[in-house]
Motif scaffolding. Structure first.
Motif, mmCIF file in Angstrom:
data_model
loop_
_atom_site.group_PDB
_atom_site.id
_atom_site.type_symbol
_atom_site.label_atom_id
_atom_site.label_comp_id
_atom_site.label_asym_id
_atom_site.label_seq_id
_atom_site.Cartn_x
_atom_site.Cartn_y
_atom_site.Cartn_z
ATOM 1 N N LEU A 212 -11.081 5.596 5.943
ATOM 2 C CA LEU A 212 -10.786 4.753 4.780
ATOM 3 C C LEU A 212 -12.046 4.480 3.966
ATOM 4 O O LEU A 212 -12.050 4.609 2.733
ATOM 5 N N THR B 255 -8.954 -2.812 -1.285
ATOM 6 C CA THR B 255 -8.075 -2.959 -0.125
ATOM 7 C C THR B 255 -7.246 -4.227 -0.263
ATOM 8 O O THR B 255 -7.581 -5.129 -1.047
ATOM 9 N N THR C 87 -10.745 3.525 10.241
ATOM 10 C CA THR C 87 -11.628 2.757 9.356
ATOM 11 C C THR C 87 -12.683 3.641 8.701
ATOM 12 O O THR C 87 -12.963 3.509 7.505
ATOM 13 N N ASP D 135 -4.372 -3.535 5.788
ATOM 14 C CA ASP D 135 -5.333 -2.473 6.088
ATOM 15 C C ASP D 135 -6.393 -2.927 7.082
ATOM 16 O O ASP D 135 -6.286 -2.630 8.265
ATOM 17 N N ARG E 166 0.837 -1.192 0.000
ATOM 18 C CA ARG E 166 0.000 0.000 0.000
ATOM 19 C C ARG E 166 0.873 1.243 0.000
ATOM 20 O O ARG E 166 1.925 1.274 0.649
ATOM 21 N N THR F 102 -5.353 -0.633 -7.617
ATOM 22 C CA THR F 102 -6.604 -0.471 -6.879
ATOM 23 C C THR F 102 -7.791 -0.538 -7.830
ATOM 24 O O THR F 102 -7.763 0.066 -8.913
#
Length: 381
Positions: free
Chosen positions: A371, A47, A368, A90, A18, A41
């Motif tokens: 994200l 993710t 979270t 992640d 990432r 991505t």
């Protein structure tokens, strides 16, 4: 902080990770291919968690073209504008196994007996070593031989809770860091300001999906506060989980025809710590000497007894135990601010970080909710 090892593993194998991209104000999933880092991505894999849940992530990655982020060397060195490496996980929980090497287990016992005082460590180490000798070499946790060693240590009055999890049937598995809080290659790693006796812990970290399948491996630094945990094992959370106290990276090497769990079992890790005071400490951890098989540790962590719907990252523990004096005879090793810690393995690359106080490291703010919001704005959810 490029991979400072003789063999460059990124020319073979499947490496994913990432990066933070300023252009999208968030993280992207990347793939290393032919010396170039590509942004792959997509709605299929917004993710790393989603990528590892695929039946065949290696096959899927082979079909991806991706957008060029930069060369692998420039990305590792932080020389691409608007790009920085993140921990290659992640949504996974970050778990860690403690005292998985019987030989290094002795240092945990010493911490406990010294009650966090490094000045007492050398004398206690000498006494325990005289009692145990070489009996811990090649000792397998939970075996009949381990039970005999346990009985002998109880008789000598040096039994410890660390010996119980080190050679007993049940592994120590704890939560190392909250989801999304780990830092990556090139970032600062943090020490809680209350600690004056601490050290790096070079480890292999497994990437495990929700089905309990090990999908690959990477490197980790399980930053450890010896004085805090030494005062009481109930302070494990304070000793292990602080701002920037968990480093993982640089990339996850997925299992494919070039890399498997057997490579993990045979991994040799090198540690180099260099201080602004000119101090140098070298160390090594050999997975060949682990007292519990990596897959046994996975089974003790995830199964019918405990599910992880987003998978997990599992630190496997370390053989390394620092005893080299730094600040005075008998004081052993402790970090100084500004230390550069470099963990390397010829199959996984190199993880380098700079030691700071947790209170001085960049605060963790991207959680979270942030994200999910970012991915939704980008049309990836």
């Amino acid at each position: 902080m490029a991979a400072n090892i003789e063999m460059n593993p990124f020319s073979r194998g499947t490496f994913v990770g990432r990066v933070w991209r300023e252009v999208v104000s968030g993280p992207s999933v990347v793939l290393v291919r032919e010396g170039v880092v590509l942004d792959v991505t997509s709605r299929d894999a917004p993710t790393i968690r989603d990528l590892l849940e695929m039946d065949n992530p290696v096959g899927w990655l082979k079909t991806r073209q991706g957008d060029v982020v930069g060369s692998i060397d420039d990305v590792l060195d932080g020389n691409v504008a608007g790009i920085r490496l993140l921990a290659p996980c992640d949504l996974q929980s970050v778990k860690a196994c403690g005292v998985t090497f019987a030989r290094s287990m002795i240092e945990r016992v010493i911490e406990e007996k010294a009650a966090g005082n490094p000045a007492l460590a050398a004398k206690i180490r000498e006494r325990i070593s005289a009692i145990i000798g070489d009996s811990l070499r090649n000792l397998k946790a939970g075996s009949d031989q381990a039970a005999k060693v346990k009985a002998a240590l109880i008789e000598e009055g040096v039994w410890s809770q660390y010996l119980e999890v080190g050679i007993g049937p049940d592994a120590e598995v704890f939560t190392k860091a909250p989801v999304l809080s780990s830092v990556g290659h090139g970032a600062d790693v943090g020490l809680h300001p209350v600690s004056s006796w601490n050290n790096p812990e070079p480890e292999v970290v497994l990437a495990v999906n929700s089905r309990g399948e090990v999908m690959g491996a990477t490197l980790g630094n399980d930053v450890n506060l010896r004085d805090v945990e030494g005062r009481s094992a109930l302070l494990l959370g304070k000793a292990k989980d602080n701002n920037a106290s968990c480093a993982i990276g640089p990339f996850i090497r997925l299992f494919d025809q070039t890399y498997s769990i057997e490579d993990v079992r045979n991994a040799e890790l090198d540690l180099l710590t260099t201080g602004e005071d000119g101090f140098i400490m070298k160390g090594r951890s050999s997975m060949k000497e682990i007292s519990r098989d990596p897959l046994d540790l996975v089974d003790q962590t995830i199964g019918r007894h405990h599910q992880y719907p987003d998978g997990l990252m599992l630190f496997l523990g370390t053989l390394f135990a620092p005893v080299q004096d730094r600040d005075g005879a008998g004081q052993g090793f402790t970090h100084h601010l500004g230390d550069v810690v470099t963990i390397s393995n010829k199959e996984l690359g190199c993880l380098s970080n700079i030691v700071r106080l947790s209170t001085e490291c960049e605060p963790w703010t991207f959680g979270t909710r942030a994200l999910m919001t970012n991915l939704a704005v980008r049309g990836l959810l």
